[in-house]
Design an enzyme around this catalytic site. Sequence first.
Site, PDB file in Angstrom:
ATOM      1  CD  GLN A 152      -2.725  -1.373   2.604  1.00 36.63           C
ATOM      2  OE1 GLN A 152      -2.366  -2.924   3.434  1.00 36.63           O
ATOM      3  NE2 GLN A 152      -3.169   0.168   2.930  1.00 36.63           N
ATOM      4  CD  GLU A 185      -8.860   3.513   6.876  1.00 36.98           C
ATOM      5  OE1 GLU A 185      -7.785   2.722   6.956  1.00 36.98           O
ATOM      6  OE2 GLU A 185      -8.550   4.260   8.021  1.00 36.98           O
ATOM      7  NE  ARG A 191     -13.364  -1.296   4.016  1.00 39.26           N
ATOM      8  CZ  ARG A 191     -13.743  -1.408   3.360  1.00 39.26           C
ATOM      9  NH1 ARG A 191     -13.941  -2.752   2.819  1.00 39.26           N
ATOM     10  NH2 ARG A 191     -14.246  -0.578   2.782  1.00 39.26           N
ATOM     11  CB  CYS A 192      -9.572   0.735  11.436  1.00 36.27           C
ATOM     12  SG  CYS A 192      -8.965   0.620  12.639  1.00 36.27           S
TER      13      CYS A 192
END
Lengths: 249, 156, 162, 785
Positions: D223, D742, D372-373
């Site tokens: 990423q 998120e 995902r946060c």
Amino acid sequence: MIPAKFTYHKATSVKEAVALAESLGEEAKFMSGGHSLLPMMKLRFATPEHIIDISKIDGLSYIKEEGDLLKIGGLTTQTEMEHSKLIQDKYPIFSDAIKLTADPSVRNAGTIGGNIAHGDAANDQPALMLAMRATVIAEGPDGRKTIPIDDFFHGFYMTALEPTDVLVEIHVPKAEKHSGGAYHKVERKVGDYATAGVAVYLELDDDGVCREIGIGLTNVSAVPMRVERAEDLLRGKTITDDLIKQAGD
Amino acid sequence: MKAQLEKSFEVPQGTELVWEHLIDPNKVMDCVPGVSIDEQVGENHYKGKVGMKFGPIGAKYDADIHYKEVDADNHKIILTGNGVDVKGNGNAEMTMTMNINKKEDGGSKLDAVMDVTINGKIAQFGSRLITTVSNQLFKQFVSNFSKKLAAAEAAA
Amino acid sequence: MKHEITLKINGETVTAEVDSRLLLVHFIREHMELTGTHIGCDTSNCGACTILLDGKSIKSCTYLAVRADGSEITTIEGVAEEGSNHPIQQAFHDQHGLHCGFCTPGMIMRSLDLLKNNPDPTDEEIRWGISGNLCRCTGYNNIVKAVKQAAKEMQQEKQPAV
Amino acid sequence: MFNCKTSAEVGGMGHSVKRKEDARFLHGKGNYVDDVKLPGMLHMVMVRSPYAYAKIKNINKEKALAIDGVLAVITGEDLAQYNLHWMPTLLSDTQMVLPTDTVMHQAQEVCAVIATDRYVAVDGAEAVEVDYEPMDPIVDPFKALDEGAPLLRPDKENQKDNHIYHWERGDREKTDKVIADADVVVTERIHLPRIHVASIETCGCVASYDKDTEKLLVYLTTQAPHAIRTVVALVAGHVGLSEEKIRIISPDIGGGFGGKVPVYPAYVVAIAATFLIGKPVKWIEDRSENLVNGFARDYHMDCTLAADKNGKIQAFKVKTLADHGYTDSSANPSKFPTGMFSICTGSYDYEHAFAELDAVYTNKAPGGVAYRCSFRVTEAVHAIERMVDKLAHKLGKDPAMLRLQNFIKKDQFPYSSPLGWSYDSGDYEATLKKAMEMIGYDDYKKEQAEKRKEGKLMGIGISTFTEVVGAGPSKDFDILGIAMFDSAEIRVHPTGKALARFGTKSQGQGHETTYAQILAEELGIPYSDIEIEEGDTDTAPYGLGTYASRSTPTAGAAAAVAARKLRDKGKKIAAYLLEVSEEDLEWEVGKYFVKGAPEKSKTIQEVVFAAYTNIPPGMEPGFEATHYYDPPNLTFPNGAYICVVEVEKETGAIDVKRFVAIDDCGNIINPMIVEGQVHGGLTQGIAPAMYEAIEYDDEGNVLNGTLMDYLVPTAVESPHWETGHTITPSPHHPLGAKGVAESPTVGAPPAIANAIIDALTPLGIEHLDIPITPAKVWEAIQAHS
């Protein structure tokens, strides 16, 4: 995840499959749909030296009523069962169970015979077979043999089938009027192996008295289990909520 | 992955015959499917192999078997077995405490407590199997052991 | 041990030598270089490797290549002519039924089989019908919508389900 | 609802244009790492430890090397010769690349097998004989600090126990005093267990070193390609891999969610392998390797919330134990070892708070990556939102009313939170009221009262969360010292079409569409005329990558600012072409016109063409701009989620009847994509709330290392999501945008947990830790009846 090396053999008839199994010995395994065996091989829990593919054998995929029996060919896929009008109309217990077994793509490959022959107490079909008092027809070196379902499951992944036996057919008593069944499965999510499951099949007489009942359990012990005490309690009686509760206890 | 099993079973033979069988590793291991003893490496200490097969599943272990306690007065043994997977996928350890008690009818009651610990691949991917397999193995042991005792009694 | 297999893949007849243990997904991805079929879980749970084998969706990670001898295979690359969209592809685009795209080919192949057997599925039937295909990005809402749109258009167009 | 300044054809902000990137994915032409095939490529497979904690006595390579096609077995000893057997983590800890003497968690990399074929490599890995001496592991983090606990990291100087660090924020004494004097106090120990992002694509790389050019090319599931390039240069600079010779390409990524931020040991081994062998080496993780490495969460939080008798919240306190596994590999900004956990005071207005955390080592895989946060926001939000519900139950107040009573009011922004954040904007009351209206809150309350009379278990759960995303301002935020700006570089070609490159990297977020829309908004060039590229460090400008919802707040802002630079240049050109002064010109999307004479105008395309063909004297030719955006603050998206569930008393089965999510992420670039992101985040919210957790036994075995046992929700478990928005623009972001993907993962778990626990309240059940499974509910029901 990659299976260990093995040698693939294709059988085009049951006789050929049996002969291959005889000549290749204990390290050979039959594969039909492959969805029980191949994952074990990919995890390398199972490392057979030979795979005998029986899925290409013609004539072992059918669902038909004959005489007093419903006959299901060993290589009938779960999807074929699911889509069969006969099953939907007269044997909905199968539809109950199949909808909850793995997922549609797996059911396209997975066979009813494989689901039983694998001997995994967590598979769904064995409990149904117990409830419906099925008979397993296997073919081995000495020809066909008939194995009542109560004699079929021996232990953890162990069945009455010899390594050289092919499960060719399943017999289920033909649905009588006032008969029916249901399968209830507790699973952590859709398509999961059963945390536990229960299959019930019963026949009532014209007065609503329970003439015959079968109850099979999924994944509560090393082998699929029949609940005889509950069956005995309910057989010959008019079934009420209270009685059901008693049977459950 | 740990599992504890408590099991009791009874045999018609007397405690002395049972005891004699129980302290003989060859006789005991002969009753556990897939176990063989290859050599004695010390006092009450043996090396062997375990090969288990359940349908398509197979596992092979190099085993180390040790009678940690042999208490003839109380007819109690503590037996440990350590197995290392031959493919390096983990290990299994078992400690079994077994007591023999005399029954009024002259037979014996055996009480066993087994602590099984499994590490590695089987624990990771096959944890749902452990109790089931242990139960099944014990059942087979009881059956084989009873037969062996009966045979020994008949021979005597 | 090597086996010679002959099969049709996306309409093209192919003959190849494969090992007994070669998984169909690797045959497709590495021998045929059709990399649209993906591997997500290795245990037939995620459905990223879904293809059509003789018109039925299967998980090619849990199928031996040698067993596909004599079969007809369709992968995502064979769903539509290059440069054009099958209604199911158009529907995934229109309804934003994909994010990272990794599950998409398997999802589409599965949906095609679903629509062949059930040309007018309800939301619930779609959800059960794709329950062997995991998506981590979309939350499934828009995939369900896409399959519905495709169902509608395929019925109107009487488009063959591949 | 969305005020679009541009036409649908231009497709600027607010248009739900269809995604530009879809076509290749729909036709099976995506290019993921495992699709990369280079000439002569070798395959690598890792040998992994079956034990959680063991000495390695010996590694015997012989049998593996005897297999036809196996070329090499690389061990820690081999890497030690190059001093490559350890690497730094992002938080100044150290992690083994390959061990030389001890393995610290189950499935840790032990050595690597390189072969000509994937299948042969797996055979080779099975044939490597490793002689282990197993030791008793520390699995329970609460036992890590016990006296006599084995010292897990004797390799670290000055490490006397298994304590990694202590962190605290706020005023302990004052908070304690307010709590001691409060009318009502609720407490709870809340655990957020380990979970795994389980992106459908696992991790992997193809590393290729050319001995002639001395260039290293790595296709990597990352990423953050630029940061990885720098890390590789820092780790391997001493063997000659210097940064200008390293090219990282992050091709299509099959989902990231934070799991593709860290540098995993196998990446380094693959790079070492290609460096030593001189041929490309591919490593692709299988699913169980993926699931047993790189976890999120694992915070044990002792929470206390105090209020007066009317329900006015007065103080919040949380004491946390963090289980980091054997090394602290948290992918956090370096001054924030606990990430943004101090957002835990929530959406409520009160003065006193204190948060502290102790991190410990255990014999588990390195933890602390995201799921995902934004950094540790999920933990923080779960703590406060569970506690607010518990307070409501204790006071006998409607949880919605209690929240409305305590919200930070719209006119209090920018709001200084008790633990030091400056919330940028929000209208919490409007957001919650919209959610209540959409779901029909009052009706459900009535229905619930009726059902309770019948003995049925129905629950309504709310979460009103505040997120903190978009790291971040360089004065506070850096990773390994590199400031957390991000970048955009725009090249407008003579014909008015454009190519723009970014330092971020989409993993499904749709950057190829949304960035084009931002540029369309700013320049008036149709989005369809703008190509977006990311992920190749040789071509893209430097940036810190895509995670923690930072792309829109940082790179999105960079795009806007870079485009505005071009607009300024364009104005000069337009003035020259129209023969007026710059002050006489005005901009309307796509063209410059003369004030008062709108017929006298030049389109952006005409202006761009002139930048290459008819350049004003003295002006630099071309029409290109680059901007590195250093945000002045973080952005604070918020949302109000309401969930309605029914629980079956007999089995514990949980049926999510409705779920409404209202998000406020400021101005919206593409409503379709925002909605899609919210749907996906919600499913990744229900996942840990009801299904997912990585479980360990007492020996440190991971018990759910495949997707058979790690329960990723299917379309059947995932409810039909109902979504909506309120829009409170960020005052400091050039586009007023905040970031969204998120929020739902952060906000959904407490809403679901609150709903289930609300359903069980009549039985006297006050709390359950997630995942709340039917089995857990059933057990709780049994224990309370």
